[in-house]
Structure formats: C-alpha cells, structure tokens
Design a protein around this motif. Structure first.
Motif, mmCIF file in Angstrom:
data_model
loop_
_atom_site.group_PDB
_atom_site.id
_atom_site.type_symbol
_atom_site.label_atom_id
_atom_site.label_comp_id
_atom_site.label_asym_id
_atom_site.label_seq_id
_atom_site.Cartn_x
_atom_site.Cartn_y
_atom_site.Cartn_z
ATOM 1 N N GLN A 2 0.845 -1.189 0.000
ATOM 2 C CA GLN A 2 0.000 0.000 0.000
ATOM 3 C C GLN A 2 0.883 1.241 0.000
ATOM 4 O OE1 GLN A 2 -3.492 -0.039 2.474
ATOM 5 N NE2 GLN A 2 -3.177 2.097 3.026
ATOM 6 N N GLU A 4 0.754 5.598 -0.035
ATOM 7 C CA GLU A 4 -0.023 6.829 0.111
ATOM 8 C C GLU A 4 0.841 7.998 -0.337
ATOM 9 O OE1 GLU A 4 -1.729 7.270 3.989
ATOM 10 O OE2 GLU A 4 -2.472 5.206 4.003
ATOM 11 N N THR A 55 -13.438 4.643 -4.235
ATOM 12 C CA THR A 55 -12.476 3.550 -4.420
ATOM 13 C C THR A 55 -12.811 2.835 -5.719
ATOM 14 O OG1 THR A 55 -12.210 3.257 -2.028
ATOM 15 C CG2 THR A 55 -11.551 1.410 -3.419
ATOM 16 N N THR A 92 -4.492 6.822 -2.007
ATOM 17 C CA THR A 92 -4.059 5.572 -1.412
ATOM 18 C C THR A 92 -4.141 4.533 -2.516
ATOM 19 O OG1 THR A 92 -4.891 6.191 0.765
ATOM 20 C CG2 THR A 92 -4.478 3.856 0.384
ATOM 21 N N GLU A 94 -3.221 0.534 -3.573
ATOM 22 C CA GLU A 94 -2.883 -0.801 -3.108
ATOM 23 C C GLU A 94 -2.658 -1.706 -4.309
ATOM 24 O OE1 GLU A 94 -4.958 -4.472 -0.647
ATOM 25 O OE2 GLU A 94 -5.979 -2.552 -0.773
ATOM 26 N N THR A 95 -1.496 -2.328 -4.380
ATOM 27 C CA THR A 95 -1.213 -3.209 -5.511
ATOM 28 C C THR A 95 -2.014 -4.489 -5.400
ATOM 29 O OG1 THR A 95 0.723 -4.135 -4.377
ATOM 30 C CG2 THR A 95 1.113 -2.309 -5.900
#
Length: 98
Positions: A2, A4, A55, A92, A94-95
């Motif tokens: 993750q 940011e 998201t 943010t 996240e892979t």
C-alpha cells in the motif's frame, strides 16, 4: 503493498480527448517497478485506488515523460471528489496480484 501520496492532477497534452492523471512519486514508482509481477500490457500494475470516499480498481502505467508511473483519473472520480487541474490529490494505492 500500500502506498499513500499526494500529487497534482494534470492533463495529458498529447491527446485532445482529455486524459487526466496523477503521477506516482519517483520513490514509489521505483517500488512498483521492482515488484515481481507477471508481465502485463505496457508494463502496467493492477491497483485498487482510494481518493476521498471513492475507491476503484484500475492500473498504473510507466511513463517516460512523467518520470515514473501514472494513475489515470476517471471523469466520474474527478467529479465525485471535486478534483481540479493542478490541485493536489491525496491517493491511497494498493497493488493487486502480488
């Protein structure tokens, strides 16, 4: 993984159909480039992104002109979050697939 970060929203000038991006900072772009991922088109990395209360799942792409990875910003997200050109965007990321 993750990540940011905050970076400005910018428009890709090479096209006339309004593609908007946020550039992943160099130190985080290096981390993405080092991930042991299966090959994907254009060297992309699948990610889940959160900006404000929105998201979504997309991919980040390596860009020589941006000196790192770029995150495409959909019109729907820009409108929902009130994002303006050249203004900072808190992201943010996240892979996925790691």
């Amino acid at each position: 993984m993750q990540i940011e970060f905050t970076a400005p929203l910018w428009q890709w000038q090479a096209r006339t159909d309004s593609w908007w991006f946020v550039t992943v900072p160099p130190e985080h772009s290096d981390e993405l480039a080092d991930l042991p991922l299966p090959p994907r088109g254009f060297g992309s990395v699948r990610v889940r992104v959160t900006v404000g209360s929105t998201t979504w799942t997309t991919s980040v792409f390596p860009s020589d002109s941006a000196d790192g990875y770029v995150l495409p910003m959909k019109k729907k997200v820009r409108q929902a979050e009130g994002l303006e050109p050249d203004e900072p965007v808190s992201v943010t990321l996240e892979t996925l697939d790691v």
